[in-house]
Design a protein around this motif. Structure first.
Motif, PDB file in Angstrom:
ATOM      1  N   ALA A  55       0.846  -1.290  -0.097  1.00  0.00           N
ATOM      2  CA  ALA A  55       0.021  -0.056   0.156  1.00  0.00           C
ATOM      3  C   ALA A  55       0.910   1.297   0.105  1.00  0.00           C
ATOM      4  CB  ALA A  55      -0.845  -0.126   1.115  1.00  0.00           C
ATOM      5  N   LEU A  56       2.052   1.279   0.501  1.00  0.00           N
ATOM      6  CA  LEU A  56       2.721   2.313   0.756  1.00  0.00           C
ATOM      7  C   LEU A  56       3.563   2.727  -0.516  1.00  0.00           C
ATOM      8  CD1 LEU A  56       4.585   2.021   4.248  1.00  0.00           C
ATOM      9  CD2 LEU A  56       3.253   3.784   3.513  1.00  0.00           C
ATOM     10  N   GLN A  57       3.771   1.300  -1.364  1.00  0.00           N
ATOM     11  CA  GLN A  57       4.333   1.623  -2.550  1.00  0.00           C
ATOM     12  C   GLN A  57       3.257   2.420  -3.584  1.00  0.00           C
ATOM     13  OE1 GLN A  57       5.607  -2.417  -2.963  1.00  0.00           O
ATOM     14  NE2 GLN A  57       6.943  -1.811  -4.777  1.00  0.00           N
ATOM     15  N   ALA A 348      -1.027  12.073   4.781  1.00  0.00           N
ATOM     16  CA  ALA A 348      -1.281  11.644   6.116  1.00  0.00           C
ATOM     17  C   ALA A 348      -1.670  10.053   6.089  1.00  0.00           C
ATOM     18  CB  ALA A 348      -2.819  12.407   6.385  1.00  0.00           C
ATOM     19  N   PHE A 349      -2.088   9.595   4.970  1.00  0.00           N
ATOM     20  CA  PHE A 349      -2.334   8.194   4.975  1.00  0.00           C
ATOM     21  C   PHE A 349      -1.033   7.339   4.965  1.00  0.00           C
ATOM     22  CE2 PHE A 349      -4.504   4.756   2.284  1.00  0.00           C
ATOM     23  CZ  PHE A 349      -5.023   3.955   3.242  1.00  0.00           C
ATOM     24  N   SER A 350      -0.127   7.876   4.495  1.00  0.00           N
ATOM     25  CA  SER A 350       1.293   7.246   4.344  1.00  0.00           C
ATOM     26  C   SER A 350       1.853   7.343   5.590  1.00  0.00           C
ATOM     27  CB  SER A 350       2.036   8.051   3.310  1.00  0.00           C
ATOM     28  OG  SER A 350       3.230   7.571   3.645  1.00  0.00           O
ATOM     29  N   THR A 351       1.928   8.383   6.286  1.00  0.00           N
ATOM     30  CA  THR A 351       2.250   8.574   7.799  1.00  0.00           C
ATOM     31  C   THR A 351       1.682   7.652   8.600  1.00  0.00           C
ATOM     32  OG1 THR A 351       2.372  10.897   7.217  1.00  0.00           O
ATOM     33  CG2 THR A 351       2.751  10.318   9.487  1.00  0.00           C
ATOM     34  N   GLN A 352       0.323   7.478   8.452  1.00  0.00           N
ATOM     35  CA  GLN A 352      -0.496   6.445   9.542  1.00  0.00           C
ATOM     36  C   GLN A 352       0.039   4.939   9.200  1.00  0.00           C
ATOM     37  OE1 GLN A 352      -4.613   6.460   8.668  1.00  0.00           O
ATOM     38  NE2 GLN A 352      -4.666   4.871   9.822  1.00  0.00           N
ATOM     39  N   MET A 353      -0.192   4.739   7.901  1.00  0.00           N
ATOM     40  CA  MET A 353       0.542   3.542   7.638  1.00  0.00           C
ATOM     41  C   MET A 353       1.836   3.099   8.005  1.00  0.00           C
ATOM     42  SD  MET A 353      -1.335   2.073   4.293  1.00  0.00           S
ATOM     43  CE  MET A 353      -0.966   3.210   3.037  1.00  0.00           C
ATOM     44  N   THR A 354       2.772   4.002   7.798  1.00  0.00           N
ATOM     45  CA  THR A 354       4.224   3.874   8.281  1.00  0.00           C
ATOM     46  C   THR A 354       4.262   3.643   9.580  1.00  0.00           C
ATOM     47  OG1 THR A 354       4.911   5.334   6.686  1.00  0.00           O
ATOM     48  CG2 THR A 354       6.571   4.935   8.033  1.00  0.00           C
ATOM     49  N   ASP A 355       3.460   4.438  10.486  1.00  0.00           N
ATOM     50  CA  ASP A 355       3.458   3.837  11.842  1.00  0.00           C
ATOM     51  C   ASP A 355       2.950   2.779  12.204  1.00  0.00           C
ATOM     52  OD1 ASP A 355       4.201   6.736  12.044  1.00  0.00           O
ATOM     53  OD2 ASP A 355       2.305   7.644  12.823  1.00  0.00           O
TER      54      ASP A 355
ATOM     55  N   LEU B 106       6.565 -11.900  -2.690  1.00  0.00           N
ATOM     56  CA  LEU B 106       6.051 -11.608  -3.701  1.00  0.00           C
ATOM     57  C   LEU B 106       5.409 -10.261  -3.681  1.00  0.00           C
ATOM     58  CD1 LEU B 106       3.686 -14.561  -5.109  1.00  0.00           C
ATOM     59  CD2 LEU B 106       5.108 -13.326  -6.380  1.00  0.00           C
ATOM     60  N   ALA B 107       4.925  -9.837  -2.645  1.00  0.00           N
ATOM     61  CA  ALA B 107       4.259  -8.644  -2.486  1.00  0.00           C
ATOM     62  C   ALA B 107       4.893  -7.330  -3.092  1.00  0.00           C
ATOM     63  CB  ALA B 107       3.863  -8.104  -1.207  1.00  0.00           C
ATOM     64  N   PRO B 108       6.181  -7.292  -2.848  1.00  0.00           N
ATOM     65  CA  PRO B 108       7.089  -5.845  -3.470  1.00  0.00           C
ATOM     66  C   PRO B 108       7.050  -6.133  -5.025  1.00  0.00           C
ATOM     67  CG  PRO B 108       8.321  -6.913  -2.016  1.00  0.00           C
ATOM     68  CD  PRO B 108       7.073  -7.823  -2.092  1.00  0.00           C
ATOM     69  N   SER B 109       7.226  -7.228  -5.770  1.00  0.00           N
ATOM     70  CA  SER B 109       7.276  -7.262  -7.138  1.00  0.00           C
ATOM     71  C   SER B 109       5.923  -7.196  -7.695  1.00  0.00           C
ATOM     72  CB  SER B 109       8.115  -8.432  -7.534  1.00  0.00           C
ATOM     73  OG  SER B 109       7.471  -9.682  -7.097  1.00  0.00           O
ATOM     74  N   LEU B 110       4.809  -7.475  -6.980  1.00  0.00           N
ATOM     75  CA  LEU B 110       3.470  -7.393  -7.718  1.00  0.00           C
ATOM     76  C   LEU B 110       3.133  -5.987  -7.701  1.00  0.00           C
ATOM     77  CD1 LEU B 110       0.948  -9.880  -6.213  1.00  0.00           C
ATOM     78  CD2 LEU B 110       1.290  -9.203  -8.582  1.00  0.00           C
ATOM     79  N   GLN B 111       3.436  -5.139  -6.532  1.00  0.00           N
ATOM     80  CA  GLN B 111       3.225  -3.758  -6.422  1.00  0.00           C
ATOM     81  C   GLN B 111       4.043  -2.945  -7.251  1.00  0.00           C
ATOM     82  OE1 GLN B 111       0.525  -2.797  -4.871  1.00  0.00           O
ATOM     83  NE2 GLN B 111       0.974  -0.871  -5.950  1.00  0.00           N
ATOM     84  N   SER B 112       5.518  -3.528  -7.465  1.00  0.00           N
ATOM     85  CA  SER B 112       6.147  -2.783  -8.595  1.00  0.00           C
ATOM     86  C   SER B 112       5.633  -2.855  -9.991  1.00  0.00           C
ATOM     87  CB  SER B 112       7.668  -3.110  -8.424  1.00  0.00           C
ATOM     88  OG  SER B 112       8.340  -3.038  -7.396  1.00  0.00           O
ATOM     89  N   PHE B 113       5.101  -4.055 -10.349  1.00  0.00           N
ATOM     90  CA  PHE B 113       4.625  -4.304 -11.442  1.00  0.00           C
ATOM     91  C   PHE B 113       3.272  -3.294 -11.769  1.00  0.00           C
ATOM     92  CE2 PHE B 113       1.330  -6.560 -14.005  1.00  0.00           C
ATOM     93  CZ  PHE B 113       2.056  -6.632 -15.290  1.00  0.00           C
ATOM     94  N   SER B 114       2.397  -3.438 -10.716  1.00  0.00           N
ATOM     95  CA  SER B 114       1.376  -2.307 -10.871  1.00  0.00           C
ATOM     96  C   SER B 114       1.841  -0.858 -10.832  1.00  0.00           C
ATOM     97  CB  SER B 114       0.630  -2.434  -9.426  1.00  0.00           C
ATOM     98  OG  SER B 114      -0.260  -3.750  -9.408  1.00  0.00           O
ATOM     99  N   ASN B 115       2.748  -0.548 -10.286  1.00  0.00           N
ATOM    100  CA  ASN B 115       3.340   0.890 -10.257  1.00  0.00           C
ATOM    101  C   ASN B 115       3.792   1.210 -11.865  1.00  0.00           C
ATOM    102  OD1 ASN B 115       2.465   1.142  -7.765  1.00  0.00           O
ATOM    103  ND2 ASN B 115       4.696   1.555  -6.864  1.00  0.00           N
ATOM    104  N   ALA B 116       4.434  -0.010 -12.274  1.00  0.00           N
ATOM    105  CA  ALA B 116       5.076   0.498 -13.655  1.00  0.00           C
ATOM    106  C   ALA B 116       3.816   0.546 -14.728  1.00  0.00           C
ATOM    107  CB  ALA B 116       5.898  -0.749 -13.981  1.00  0.00           C
ATOM    108  N   LEU B 117       2.813  -0.190 -14.306  1.00  0.00           N
ATOM    109  CA  LEU B 117       1.349   0.143 -15.081  1.00  0.00           C
ATOM    110  C   LEU B 117       1.121   1.191 -14.915  1.00  0.00           C
ATOM    111  CD1 LEU B 117      -0.415  -1.120 -17.271  1.00  0.00           C
ATOM    112  CD2 LEU B 117      -1.542  -2.101 -15.242  1.00  0.00           C
TER     113      LEU B 117
END
Lengths: 398, 627
Positions: A55-57, A348-355, B106-117
């Motif tokens: 979610a953070l990504q 704000a969401f990101s801060t909260q999730m990071t916490d 798996l979670a990071p590479s799935l998200q990286s793929f979505s982000n690239a999209l």
């Protein structure tokens, strides 16, 4: 229970093993800074950590999208601001050109500047972003959207596409406007209807502004105001039916079906003026029309009246275009505001999730270090006690 | 006099024996499986003299081996439990590490793929964004591939450990049969202590491999049963355990017990110990994990491919699949008597379950059971190509002439992650744009607007054809100049596999053109739609997104692993306690031996003194007589 020598040793080894295992876990936690290093450390937390990380990504990506959207929208805003300046100048020139004291030569100078302004507007409409893609081409952003044809007409070659980007979960913002909407589809005249003087008019009647005074009484359609005598007019609709008639006094508005048309000067018998519903027109047509009107010679009263009527109408077209650009800039402003709001929400969401992530994943150092000390002490004590108890043997006393 | 000498001598001999037994105990104090021995002394029968009985000294009645069959059986059972938990936890920990690792998760590479999209969506004409997206697609494929490969390695390890354990069970069975033979041969004198120790040791090791039960026969031999009562050793005969590939499913091992001329599949009857751990691990962790990873691979491929097919690439062509996953694998059992064949295909990703299946033909109809739970899954359809059996998102087609009892193993997901491939290498072939667009006529005077349009059926051959909607009057429109359709603002208009809507008030003569999105390099509608599909609920009927499927997988494996570690710790505690209890009976305590030694030594010295006293007394008598 009988205690045997071997079981003492085995029990110690087991205790040592488990103490060292615990110590290793604590050491790993301290060295990685993480409380959960493998999912089995805390399966629920591990699952949440993965989802929170993703979610953070995703929020980071919204940030990237937002920056891109902001850049595009700011560029569009600047371009439209320049277009508004140009239109403002066009308006000034049109007012100046409409001045009865100007001769044909003076107007030619104005026409020259208007042509430059038209070229300027076309090149603004063909603005590209840093990657060389046209801002106002819709989806066809690799092709130049506006091209000046042989007769000076400006053609739009783009499409109506408008790109959205996601700036927060399920929130999208348009990062551009197609040229067809930005520079075209502007209702001409006063936005409801247009006025025109018949080309064959011989009098000096000049059209002023037309307004809708009673929208409920207005019926869209083409109307002709025909002068049967210099002081008598009748209004007929598209089917030729008489709508209104009356005596004309210069400077007094002619009103029928909820509209009011200002007319000044002295029309001749047989002169006609038409009222027609507004149509969509692009800003380039408005400018070309104006250039055409100011470029035609006006030596006689009649032709001057024609010129004044036509330029007057073009002026309202220019006003509509200015309004349109102002509206669009306001819309872009609100999109930029939405971007800022989304960015703040994401932050704000990101801060909260990071916490939350940190609480789930990260080690509590004071706790871990005190645990480590405790574990080291107990391991040390176990080792010492083993060494001492191993030294105990009856055989030593034999 | 002779009495004193004889008594003293008996004491000397007895204490010598006691010293010998003590020294043997000391010598074997740390020998695994050694049971301590104790000299049992008894009085020699006395003789009656006139005024009472006179004792005749001491004798060694027995050298007792201090064993406890009940505690030994308890220890074996504790070993079985511990070994099962320990081996299970070890393997589960490997899977745990694999999924929890940031680098292999798996979670990071799935998200990286979505982000690239998303990057492609933000700037679809950028070839850099497209290349990055393809790069992330390859990363995702590599990640899935390496997960599959590592799960494959763990699968291989569990299989080879199963094979080794089966071989060892056979060897131990042979050794136990041999020990039985020797014990029976030693006859009524009682079995030698070392043979009994050896037997306990063999049984103890066997218990680490599989659950063991024993019964003792009258002749002292033991009969050994493994698992739920499968005879391994009966008297001096023993069976052989062999790990082979399952004839019904080549991806699974099978354990065959060969004895008395009969080969029996005992896979489901063996539990506990190393063998139980391998079987349980494969069933409870490995297979569900591989299937869950496979289901994620199939889900991603389905979402992205469906998106690609609904879109248009940079060259103006309709998009093609970005990923490929292998079709479900179907194996006909080698034992099938008929010539039936079956094939399967994924029909609904949202209904897929993370398990494999077994399809059985009973002579008239087919039954599908889940391999994980054994539950019967109802089949709809008739099994023909036109109307396949449909169950859990799979379409199964059967044919040929199966015989009653024939079986097919269906593994829809196990191979998906390993066979996950990227098919596109040209960044231009990413279908970011929608294939169609709508354009209002330049002279429209009404305020009606048309939606951008979306693809309903990407296979419609006329999808890219140009269609013009012309309003005959504000309430009626024609399509390509024909027909007169009533207009309602906002309702869908379906044309050539595409759908769009017009809202607002059109004027007579207004036109809207639906056409191919030629040159629409800046269009990202399809990329956005694909990104939304990829981020939305794809599995379990729309309830589970890819990311939460990964979370579920990590949570499940983590729970299994944590559970098995707890079980191991508990079993280890039980094992230690039981071992201590048996040790307290059979183990050697050196202090105790030292005390026993001192006692025997002192007794020996006292007895020797007695000989001296006898000698002195005799000499005194002789001297008196000589005197």
């Amino acid at each position: 229970m009988r205690v045997t020598s071997d079981s003492l040793r085995l029990a110690f080894l087991d205790a040592l093993q488990s103490a060292q295992r615990r110590l290793q876990t604590t050491q790993t936690q301290i060295s990685t800074g993480r409380r959960v290093n493998v999912p089995s450390d805390d399966p629920f937390a591990a699952a949440r950590i993965g989802e929170l990380g993703a979610a953070l990504q995703r929020i980071d990506q919204y940030g990237t999208n937002g920056t891109l959207a902001k850049n595009r929208l700011s560029l569009e805003e600047q371009t439209l601001a320049s277009a508004a300046d140009a239109l403002q100048r066009v308006r000034e020139l049109a007012v100046e050109g409409n001045n009865a004291t100007l001769g044909d030569a003076d107007r030619r100078a104005i026409v020259t500047e208007l042509k430059q302004r038209l070229d300027g507007l076309v090149s603004l409409a063909n603005t590209t972003d840093s990657a060389g893609r046209y801002l106002f081409a819709g989806y066809s952003e690799n092709a130049q959207p506006f091209a000046v044809g042989a007769g000076g007409a400006v053609a739009y070659n783009g499409d109506d596409g408008q790109r959205l980007v996601e700036i927060a979960d399920g929130r999208f913002v348009a990062i551009g406007d197609p040229g067809s909407a930005a520079f075209g589809r502007i209702p001409n005249g006063n936005g409801t209807f247009t006025l025109a003087a018949a080309a064959a008019n011989t009098g000096s009647g000049v059209l002023g502004a037309g307004t809708v005074v009673d929208p409920t009484a207005y019926v869209a359609g083409t109307y002709t105001i025909a002068f049967t005598a210099p002081d008598t007019y009748e209004v007929r609709d598209g089917g030729g039916a008489l709508v209104a008639s009356g005596a004309y006094t210069a400077g007094q508005a002619i009103a029928f079906r909820g509209v009011s048309v200002d007319l000044s000067g002295s029309p001749a018998a047989g002169d006609a003026f038409t009222v027609a519903p507004s149509t969509n027109q692009d800003v380039f047509t408005t400018l070309s029309d104006l250039i055409g009107q100011l470029g035609s010679p006006a030596g006689t009263d009649a032709s001057r009246a024609q010129l004044n009527s036509a330029v007057g109408q073009s002026l309202s077209d220019v006003d509509r275009a200015l309004e349109h650009v102002v509206d669009l800039r306001a819309a872009i402003g609100s999109r930029l505001q939405a971007l800022d709001a989304a960015s703040a929400d994401n932050g704000a969401f990101s801060t909260q999730m990071t916490d939350t992530l940190s609480a789930l994943r990260d080690v509590d150092y004071p706790k871990a270090i005190s645990l480590l000390t405790q574990q080291l002490t107990s391991l040390d004590a176990a080792q010492k006690s083993f060494a001492q108890t191993q030294g105990l043997s009856l055989f030593r006393y034999l | 006099m002779t009495d004193i000498l004889q008594i003293g001598l008996s004491a000397l001999l007895a204490q010598q024996r006691a010293l010998a037994v003590t020294s043997n105990n000391v010598a074997n104090a740390s020998t695994p499986g050694y049971s301590r021995q104790r000299v049992e002394l008894a009085e020699r029968p006395g003789q009656q003299l006139g005024n009472g009985y006179q004792g005749a000294g001491v004798q060694v009645a027995d050298v007792r081996r201090l064993g406890d069959d009940i505690l030994a059986a308890q220890l074996r059972s504790a070993k079985t439990s511990f070994q099962r938990a320990d081996a299970f936890a070890g393997l589960a920990g490997q899977v745990d590490d694999l999924l929890g690792n940031d680098q292999t998760g798996l979670a990071p590479s799935l998200q990286s793929f979505s982000n690239a999209l998303q990057d492609v969506a933000a700037d679809p004409a950028s070839s850099a964004a497209r290349s990055a997206y393809l790069g992330e697609a390859r990363n995702l494929a590599a990640r899935l591939g390496s997960l599959a490969a590592q799960l494959g390695q763990i699968d291989g390890e569990s299989r080879s450990r199963l094979g080794a354990a089966a071989t060892e069970v056979t060897q131990i069975g042979a050794s136990l049969a041999d020990v039985n033979r020797q014990i029976v041969a030693s006859g009524s004198n009682g079995a030698p202590a070392d043979l009994l120790d050896q037997r306990d040791k063999l049984l103890g090791r066997l218990a680490e491999l599989v659950k063991v039960d024993t019964t003792t026969a009258a002749d002292g031999s033991v009969n050994v049963f493994i698992g739920s009562g499968q005879a391994l050793v009966v008297g001096t005969a023993h069976a052989e355990l062999d790990a082979v590939t399952s004839p019904t499913d080549p991806s699974q091992p099978e354990l065959v017990l060969r004895g008395g001329g009969v080969d029996a599949d005992v896979t489901k009857r063996l539990g506990g110990g190393e063998i139980g751990a391998m079987l349980d691990f494969r069933r409870e962790v490995l297979a569900p994990t591989a299937a869950a990873v496979g289901r994620i691979a199939v889900g991603v491929a389905a979402a992205v491919n469906a998106g690609q097919r609904r879109g248009m690439d940079l060259n103006g062509a309709l998009g093609a699949d970005l990923f490929s996953v292998p079709a479900p694998a179907v194996y006909a059992a080698t034992t099938n008597a008929g010539s039936g064949a079956a094939s399967a295909a994924v029909t609904d990703v949202g209904a897929l379950q993370p398990t494999s299946y077994r399809l059985r033909f009973d002579g008239s109809s087919y039954t599908l059971t889940r391999e994980d739970s054994g539950a019967v899954v109802p089949l709809s359809g008739s099994g023909t190509a036109a109307d396949p059996f449909v169950a859990d998102g799979l379409g199964i087609v059967v044919g040929g002439a199966p015989a009653a009892g024939d079986e097919f193993a269906i593994d829809a997901l196990g191979g998906a992650a390993g066979g996950f491939r990227v098919l596109i290498s040209d960044p231009g072939k990413i279908a970011a744009a929608a294939p169609i667009k709508t354009t209002p006529g330049a002279g429209n005077t009404g305020d009606a607007v048309a939606s951008a349009g979306e693809v309903v059926d990407a296979t419609d051959p006329n999808l890219l054809a140009t269609t013009t909607i012309t309003f005959l009057d504000p309430a009626t429109y024609s399509i390509d100049g024909s027909g007169a359709y009533a207009y309602t603002s906002g309702t869908d208009i379906l044309v050539n596999g595409a759908r769009f809507s017009i809202t607002g008030n059109p004027a007579a003569g207004d036109r809207f053109v639906l056409a191919a999105n030629t040159g629409g390099v800046g269009d990202n509608r399809n990329a956005l739609a694909t990104a939304a599909a990829l981020g939305g609920g794809l599995l379990d009927g729309g309830a589970t997104s890819m990311q939460s499927a990964v979370g579920q997988l990590v949570g499940d494996v983590g729970s299994r692993s944590a559970e098995s570690q707890n079980a191991r710790d508990a079993a280890s505690g039980v094992l230690d306690q039981t071992r201590q209890r048996l040790d307290s009976v059979s183990g050697v305590n050196l202090d105790e031996e030292a005390a026993n030694m001192l006692q025997a030594q002192q007794m020996y010295q006292a007895a020797a003194q007695m000989i001296t006293v006898a000698d002195t007394t005799f000499n005194s008598l002789l001297a008196a007589l000589r005197g």
